[in-house]
Design a protein around this motif. Structure first.
Motif, PDB file in Angstrom:
ATOM      1  N   ILE A 101       2.033  -1.323  12.354  1.00 22.19           N
ATOM      2  CA  ILE A 101       3.105  -2.056  13.020  1.00 22.19           C
ATOM      3  C   ILE A 101       3.126  -1.637  14.480  1.00 22.19           C
ATOM      4  O   ILE A 101       3.226  -0.443  14.793  1.00 22.19           O
ATOM      5  CB  ILE A 101       4.463  -1.756  12.361  1.00 22.19           C
ATOM      6  N   GLU A 102       3.053  -2.613  15.383  1.00 23.12           N
ATOM      7  CA  GLU A 102       3.014  -2.331  16.812  1.00 23.12           C
ATOM      8  C   GLU A 102       4.090  -3.119  17.543  1.00 23.12           C
ATOM      9  O   GLU A 102       4.481  -4.212  17.109  1.00 23.12           O
ATOM     10  CB  GLU A 102       1.645  -2.695  17.397  1.00 23.12           C
ATOM     11  N   ASP A 103       4.575  -2.553  18.663  1.00 20.63           N
ATOM     12  CA  ASP A 103       5.488  -3.295  19.520  1.00 20.63           C
ATOM     13  C   ASP A 103       4.693  -4.113  20.527  1.00 20.63           C
ATOM     14  O   ASP A 103       3.450  -4.180  20.455  1.00 20.63           O
ATOM     15  CB  ASP A 103       6.476  -2.355  20.212  1.00 20.63           C
ATOM     16  N   LYS A 127      -0.431  -5.878  11.335  1.00 15.98           N
ATOM     17  CA  LYS A 127      -1.734  -6.300  10.832  1.00 15.98           C
ATOM     18  C   LYS A 127      -2.122  -5.401   9.661  1.00 15.98           C
ATOM     19  O   LYS A 127      -1.829  -4.201   9.665  1.00 15.98           O
ATOM     20  CB  LYS A 127      -2.807  -6.195  11.923  1.00 15.98           C
ATOM     21  N   GLY A 128      -2.787  -5.995   8.677  1.00 12.10           N
ATOM     22  CA  GLY A 128      -3.199  -5.177   7.557  1.00 12.10           C
ATOM     23  C   GLY A 128      -3.955  -5.946   6.507  1.00 12.10           C
ATOM     24  O   GLY A 128      -4.326  -7.111   6.712  1.00 12.10           O
ATOM     25  N   PHE A 129      -4.203  -5.289   5.382  1.00 14.69           N
ATOM     26  CA  PHE A 129      -4.834  -5.964   4.252  1.00 14.69           C
ATOM     27  C   PHE A 129      -4.264  -5.420   2.956  1.00 14.69           C
ATOM     28  O   PHE A 129      -3.689  -4.320   2.901  1.00 14.69           O
ATOM     29  CB  PHE A 129      -6.365  -5.821   4.298  1.00 14.69           C
ATOM     30  N   GLU A 130      -4.404  -6.211   1.901  1.00 11.93           N
ATOM     31  CA  GLU A 130      -3.871  -5.869   0.592  1.00 11.93           C
ATOM     32  C   GLU A 130      -4.905  -6.172  -0.478  1.00 11.93           C
ATOM     33  O   GLU A 130      -5.670  -7.135  -0.353  1.00 11.93           O
ATOM     34  CB  GLU A 130      -2.591  -6.654   0.285  1.00 11.93           C
ATOM     35  N   ALA A 131      -4.909  -5.367  -1.527  1.00 13.56           N
ATOM     36  CA  ALA A 131      -5.736  -5.618  -2.706  1.00 13.56           C
ATOM     37  C   ALA A 131      -4.859  -5.469  -3.935  1.00 13.56           C
ATOM     38  O   ALA A 131      -4.040  -4.544  -4.011  1.00 13.56           O
ATOM     39  CB  ALA A 131      -6.909  -4.640  -2.769  1.00 13.56           C
TER      40      ALA A 131
END
Length: 691
Positions: free
Chosen positions: A574-576, A549-553
Motif C-alpha cells: 500500500i503506497e501513498d 498492488k498485489g497478487f492472490e492465490a
C-alpha cells in the motif's frame, strides 16, 4: 519458521495448469461440498454466475466449514477468509480490511447499504446464514456506494421441502456455553418454514469481560401459483457484553520503550456495558415468466439500537511505578433504521445467433440515525494509579454533562444493469453500469453532514476466456465511490473514488466442487478524507490518494472424496501518492489454511487443522506531550488449530476443537496506537443431534 510462500504460488499455478486426477468418475458423484459446490451468485455482476465466470477474486464459505471449525460469528469467519484482515481494535468494535482499506459494505442476500462508519459494533452471529461470500475489490455495480476494498454477502438459510434440522450444544474454555437449533420443513401443502435460534454465554481471558450473544430467525415461503414465490422473514439479535474495553492498552512507557502486560489486562470499569440490539425483516416476491425471464421485488428493513456506559483510559505509563493513566466515562445511545426496496429483472436474449444474459434493476434505500454521548465533567477524570493493580474499580459517574450527538438521514436511489455477451463459446464479455443519486443531511457532533451527488455513473467491465472446460483467463475493471461529509477549508469534500483493475486465471473441477484462482490486482483509492486537525471549532480534512498492488492465490473445495481445503495467500503493498509505503497495520503478506480429512478406513471420523499467518506489522505510538513516538512491532506470527469430529450414530456427532494450540501471544490489531492481546490457547467440545 516462516512458510515459503513462493512455493505455494508455484503449487497453485501447477494445479491451475493441470487437470486433477485425484478422483475417478464414481468418486466425483459422492463429493458433497456444502456452500461450495456449484456456487451461483449475483455478487459483483448480478448475473447469477459461478465463481469461475465471475471476473473478480472471491471466496465462498459454506456450512461444512462453519461447522467443522466452529466459526459462529462473522469475525471468526473473516479470520480465515483469504485477503481479509480482522482489526479487533476493541473487545466489541472491529474493522474489516481488504486490499489495504476498510470494508464498509455488508449485504444480506445481495442487498445492503454501507455503514455510517467503517466499524462493526458487537458480533454478527451466523446461525441464520447458510453461506458467507466475499468479493474482493471494488463492487459498485451491485453494492452502490462504498470503498474499493471488498463486499461481504451473507446468504440466509431458506425453508426446505423435507423436514430436517439439528440441535447443537457446546462448552469451551472460560465458561463458554452455546446452544443452537435449526428446524426446517413443510408446514402445509403450500407453506414451508424454517426456525433458527442460538444463545451463547461466555466469560473471557480478559479480566472482567463477559458476553451473551443471542439470535432468533424465522422464515416462511409459499407459492402463489406455479411460477410465483413469496418469502417473508424476520430475525432479531442481541449482543450484551459486560465490562467491554472502550479503547485498549497503551503501547509505550514514558521512557519510549514498548509496554508489556498480562494478556488478561483490561482498561474497562466493572460497571461498563455496551449492548447492541438488531432487527431485520424482509419480503421477497419472485416470478418466473414463461419465456425464461424472471422478476424479483425485495424489501429489507433494518433497525439497530445501542446503549452503553463506557470507560476510556488514556495517557502513558511510568515503567517504574506503572502509574500515569487517566480515565473518563461516557454514556452512548444510538438508534438507526433503514428501509430498502429493490426491483430486478433478468433473463436471456438472442443476438448474433447466440444467447446472452441481461439484468436490469432499480433500488431505493433510506437510512436514519440518531445518537448521543453524555459525560461526567463535574467529578473529573479519575487517575488509575498502578495499572498492574487495576481491576475496574472506577467510581460510577454521573453521566449528565456535555450532551452531543448526531441526527442524520441518507437517501440513495439507483438504476443499474449489466449484460454478459457470449461472443463465442469461449469468450464472454460483461459490461454494466449503475447510476446513483445520493443525498445526506443532518449534523454529527456539531458538524454539518450535508452532501449531495446527482447521477453518478459507476461502470463495470469484465472479460472471461475459457481456455478449456476447466480453466478460464479473466480481467475486470470495477469502480465505486463514497460521498464524504467531511469539510475542507473551502467547503465540502468531493466523493472519494475507488477502482480495481484485476486479472488472472481460474480453474473449476468436479462440477464446482474444487475451485482455484491466481490473480494480480491494482486498487486505487482517491480523495480519501484525511484529518488535518481542528480549525475554528471544526475538524478540517484534505483528500489523499492511495494505491495497493498485489497478487492472490486461492484453492478451495474437495481434493478428493476424503480431503477438502481452503488455502489462500495474499501479498500486497500500500503506497501513498508519493510512493511511500503506508498503513503498516495491514500485513503485506498473509496465508490462511483450512484442511480436513475424512479417512475411508474409519467411517464417521473427520480430522482437520487450521492455520493463519501474517507478516510483521507496526504502529508509531506517541509517548510524551512533545509528540515523540516509538515504533511498536508485532512480528510475523502464525496461529494453529485442530479439530476432531466423530459420528457416533446416524444422528449424533461429537466434536472437539482446539485453537491457538501453541499459546502464541500477539496483539489483536495495531490499527490504533492502543491494542489488546489476542486469545490464548482455547478449546471447545460440542455435541450435535441431527434429524
Amino acid at each position: 519458521m516462516t512458510p515459503r510462500f513462493s512455493h505455494l504460488a508455484i503449487a497453485v499455478t501447477t494445479i491451475l495448469l493441470s487437470q486433477p486426477g485425484w478422483a475417478d468418475d464414481d468418486q466425483v458423484e459422492r463429493i458433497e461440498v456444502l456452500g461450495s459446490q456449484g456456487n451461483i451468485t449475483d455478487l459483483g455482476t448480478g448475473l447469477g454466475l459461478d465463481e469461475r465466470q465471475t471476473p473478480q477474486s472471491m471466496t465462498v464459505i459454506g456450512q461444512d466449514v462453519l461447522s467443522d471449525y466452529r466459526l459462529s460469528t462473522l469475525n471468526e469467519v473473516l479470520d480465515y477468509t483469504p485477503g481479509v484482515t480482522v482489526e479487533r481494535v476493541e473487545t466489541d468494535r472491529t474493522y474489516f480490511t481488504s486490499r489495504g482499506f476498510e470494508i464498509n459494505n455488508i449485504q444480506v442476500d445481495g442487498l445492503g447499504a454501507p455503514f455510517y462508519s467503517d466499524v462493526v459494533n458487537g458480533d454478527i452471529d451466523l446461525s441464520m446464514y447458510d453461506q458467507v461470500q466475499v468479493l474482493r475489490g471494488a463492487g459498485g455495480l451491485m453494492a452502490g456506494i462504498g470503498n474499493p476494498a471488498a463486499t461481504i454477502n451473507l446468504v440466509r438459510k431458506r425453508p426446505t421441502d423435507d423436514t430436517r434440522g439439528y440441535v447443537n450444544l457446546s462448552a469451551g474454555r472460560w465458561s463458554d456455553y452455546r446452544g443452537e437449533v435449526d428446524v426446517s420443513g413443510s408446514l402445509a401443502s403450500n407453506l414451508r418454514g424454517r426456525f433458527v435460534g442460538s444463545y451463547q454465554d461466555k466469560d473471557s481471558y480478559i479480566d472482567l469481560y463477559s458476553k451473551t450473544l443471542s439470535s432468533l430467525y424465522g422464515v416462511l415461503d409459499t407459492r402463489l401459483g406455479d411460477n410465483t414465490l413469496l418469502t417473508v422473514g424476520v430475525n432479531y439479535q442481541e449482543s450484551k457484553p459486560e465490562s467491554p474495553m472502550w479503547g485498549a492498552l497503551t503501547l509505550a512507557y514514558t521512557d519510549g520503550s514498548p509496554t508489556h502486560f498480562d494478556r488478561s489486562s483490561s482498561t474497562s470499569a466493572d460497571w461498563a456495558y455496551w449492548n447492541s440490539y438488531n432487527t431485520q425483516a424482509f419480503a421477497e416476491l419472485e416470478h418466473q415468466f414463461a419465456n425464461g425471464w424472471s422478476a424479483k421485488l425485495a424489501y429489507n428493513y433494518r433497525a439497530s439500537t445501542q446503549s452503553g456506559d463506557l470507560f476510556y483510559v488514556y495517557g502513558t505509563i511510568d515503567p517504574d511505578t506503572n502509574a500515569g493513566l487517566i480515565g473518563y466515562a461516557s454514556r452512548y445511545t444510538l438508534d438507526s433504521h433503514a428501509n430498502q426496496v429493490d426491483l430486478s429483472l433478468s433473463g436471456q436474449y438472442q443476438l448474433w445467433g447466440k444467447s446472452h444474459e441481461l439484468m436490469l434493476g432499480a433500488n431505493w434505500v433510506e437510512n436514519k440515525l440518531t445518537d448521543q454521548s453524555l459525560y461526567d465533567f463535574v467529578n473529573g477524570f479519575p487517575l488509575i494509579g498502578d495499572f498492574t493493580q487495576w481491576h475496574g474499580q472506577a467510581p460510577y459517574p454521573n453521566l449528565i454533562d456535555g450532551a452531543d450527538g448526531s441526527d442524520l438521514k441518507d437517501t440513495q436511489k439507483a438504476i443499474y444493469g449489466a449484460t454478459r455477451l457470449n461472443i463465442t463459446d469461449s469468450l464472454h464479455v460483461i459490461a454494466g453500469s449503475r447510476v446513483v443519486r445520493y443525498h445526506s443531511q443532518g449534523t454529527s457532533y456539531d458538524e454539518p453532514e450535508d452532501t449531495k451527488v446527482n447521477d453518478k455513473v459507476i461502470p463495470y467491465g469484465g472479460v472471461v476466456y475459457d481456455v478449456t472446460d476447466a480453466l478460464s483467463l479473466y480481467t475486470s475493471y470495477a469502480k465505486t465511490f463514497d460521498p464524504q461529509t467531511e469539510r475542507t477549508l473551502s467547503g465540502h469534500m468531493a466523493p472519494s473514488e475507488g477502482k480495481t483493475l484485476e486479472g488472472g486465471i481460474k480453474g473449476e473441477w468436479f462440477n464446482g466442487g474444487l475451485n482455484a484462482s491466481l490473480s494480480v490486482f491494482k486498487n486505487e483509492f482517491n480523495n480519501l478524507a484525511t484529518s488535518l486537525g481542528r480549525y475554528q471549532g471544526q475538524t478540517i480534512y484534505e483528500g489523499r490518494d492511495f494505491q495497493t498492488k498485489g497478487f492472490e492465490a486461492q484453492l478451495s473445495g474437495e481434493l478428493s472424496d476424503e480431503v477438502s481445503v481452503l488455502l489462500g495467500y495474499t501479498q500486497q503493498n500500500i503506497e501513498d501518492a508519493d510512493g511511500n509505503t503506508t498503513r503498516r497495520y495491514v500485513p503485506k503478506q498473509s496465508f490462511k489454511a483450512l484442511a480436513s480429512y475424512s479417512p475411508s478406513q474409519v467411517e464417521g471420523l473427520k480430522l482437520g487443522a487450521s492455520m493463519r499467518w501474517q507478516s510483521n506489522i507496526y504502529v508509531d505510538a506517541t509517548y510524551n506531550d512533545a509528540g515523540d513516538t516509538v515504533r511498536v512491532n508485532q512480528g510475523a506470527f502464525a496461529l494453529y488449530g485442530l479439530f476432531a469430529k466423530y459420528q457416533f450414530t446416524p444422528n449424533i456427532t461429537g466434536q472437539l476443537n482446539l485453537n491457538n494450540i501453541t499459546d502464541k501471544t500477539y496483539y489483536s490489531s495495531l490499527y490504533w496506537d492502543q491494542a489488546f492481546y489476542g486469545s490464548p490457547r482455547s478449546y471447545t467440545a460440542s455435541l450435535t443431534w441431527s434429524f
